[in-house]
Design an enzyme around this catalytic site. Structure first.
Site, PDB file in Angstrom:
ATOM      1  N   TYR A 265       0.504  -1.381  -0.111  1.00 43.88           N
ATOM      2  CA  TYR A 265       0.149   0.064   0.017  1.00 43.88           C
ATOM      3  C   TYR A 265       0.515   0.989  -0.260  1.00 43.88           C
ATOM      4  CZ  TYR A 265      -4.049   3.246   1.945  1.00 43.88           C
ATOM      5  OH  TYR A 265      -4.519   4.149   1.378  1.00 43.88           O
TER       6      TYR A 265
ATOM      7  N   LYS B  96       1.035   4.273  -2.664  1.00 47.45           N
ATOM      8  CA  LYS B  96       0.694   5.723  -2.310  1.00 47.45           C
ATOM      9  C   LYS B  96       1.982   6.761  -2.799  1.00 47.45           C
ATOM     10  CE  LYS B  96      -3.769   4.387  -1.672  1.00 47.45           C
ATOM     11  NZ  LYS B  96      -4.561   5.270  -2.385  1.00 47.45           N
TER      12      LYS B  96
END
Length: 319
Positions: free
Chosen positions: A165, A169
């Site tokens: 993640y 991002k």
């Protein structure tokens, strides 16, 4: 509504629009006058959002599909052009979590999160910007395009249980800046938000809302910034990354140089690096206690640490 804030007549794509942030953003864009193309995998949920928009007097169509697929990005732009004859706004929000420590993460967990987040942002951006570039060339000058991407403070903090993640991002932040630089000449802006919001994806992290008063992590508090960035009023805002939740927004600064080391000042005869000159330059750092990993996220945690339970760093915000 102020003419620079209204989205009357404009067409917007919102991904991950069935719940949470995407739903709140789609409803807010529609309330400002935009006509919406909604995307999600959860077909029942996204059709329900479309129904809400239509019931409120707005226009919405659904284009369901896996946002990580090339064909989905192409179809979303085509859907906007079929339904409304134009595309003005792209809000990339779709996301998924598969949290695990780096040493136990599977290839499938890595690929899924990278595919939905980073590839999902890429495929929509690729087809939207190609359309806007073509329109600009036909018109002989800049047109109108707004991209709002969804990054996360996880990429700044280096969230230990979220290597997939956090990496995705970080990629989204870089993609945003690259898109902003590449497409400004065509009248396109690209900005990213790092929202804190209580959604199905973050429920385990953030817990229940407070028993009384407004919930500072309600996704609806993020939507006004998204609508503003999508509006004509935000023409001068490009390539920026915001942290936003509740009544707080923080504009992130680009990474900066913390220290500079010169080989010539550390024993190098010709001014070029040698192993010994590197040792002299970095020896004081090696002897000190390691700094916390990550960048400047601690600065934003102090803005509202009580909302998600992070304790403020000792001594205040990090420098």
């Amino acid at each position: 509504m102020d003419g620079m804030l209204t989205l009357d007549g404009k067409a917007a794509i919102v991904t991950g629009a069935g719940n949470g942030l995407g739903r709140a953003e789609a409803l807010a864009l529609a309330a400002a006058g935009a006509r919406i193309v909604l995307n999600d995998l959860a077909a029942d949920d996204v059709h329900a959002v479309a129904g809400e928009i239509v019931a409120g007097g707005g226009e919405a169509v659904v284009s369901a599909g896996d946002i990580g697929e090339w064909a989905t990005g192409e179809e979303l732009v085509s859907a906007a052009l079929r339904a409304y004859g134009r595309l003005d706004i792209l809000v990339n929000n779709a996301g998924v979590l598969r949290d695990r420590m780096i040493f136990t993460m599977s290839a499938e967990e890595w690929d899924l999160v990278m595919g939905v987040h980073l590839r999902g942002h890429f495929v929509t951006t690729r087809f939207a910007t190609a359309h806007w570039r073509e329109q600009s060339k036909k018109a002989g000058g800049p047109g109108y395009g707004r991209i709002v991407n969804t990054s996360s403070e996880a990429f700044l903090l280096g969230s230990p249980g979220q290597p997939n993640y956090a990496a995705a991002k970080a990629g989204i932040a870089a993609l945003t800046v690259t898109t902003a630089r590449s497409c400004a000449r065509y009248g396109v802006t690209a900005n990213a938000i790092c929202p804190r919001a209580r959604t199905a994806m973050t429920a385990d992290l953030m817990g229940p809302p407070p028993p009384g008063g407004p919930d500072p992590l309600d996704p609806r508090h993020v939507s006004p910034l998204v609508v503003y960035l999508a509006s004509p009023a935000a023409a001068g805002i490009n390539g920026e990354v915001f942290v936003v939740h509740g009544g707080v927004a923080a504009l992130m600064a680009p990474p900066s140089i913390r220290a500079t080391f010169l080989a010539a000042e550390n024993g190098s005869a010709d001014g070029m690096w040698t192993l010994e000159s590197v040792r002299r330059a970095l020896g004081p750092m090696s002897a000190a206690s390691p700094r916390p990993a990550g960048f400047a996220c601690e600065d934003t945690l102090t803005l509202a640490s009580e909302t998600i339970g992070f304790a403020a760093p000792e001594g205040g915000a990090a420098g």
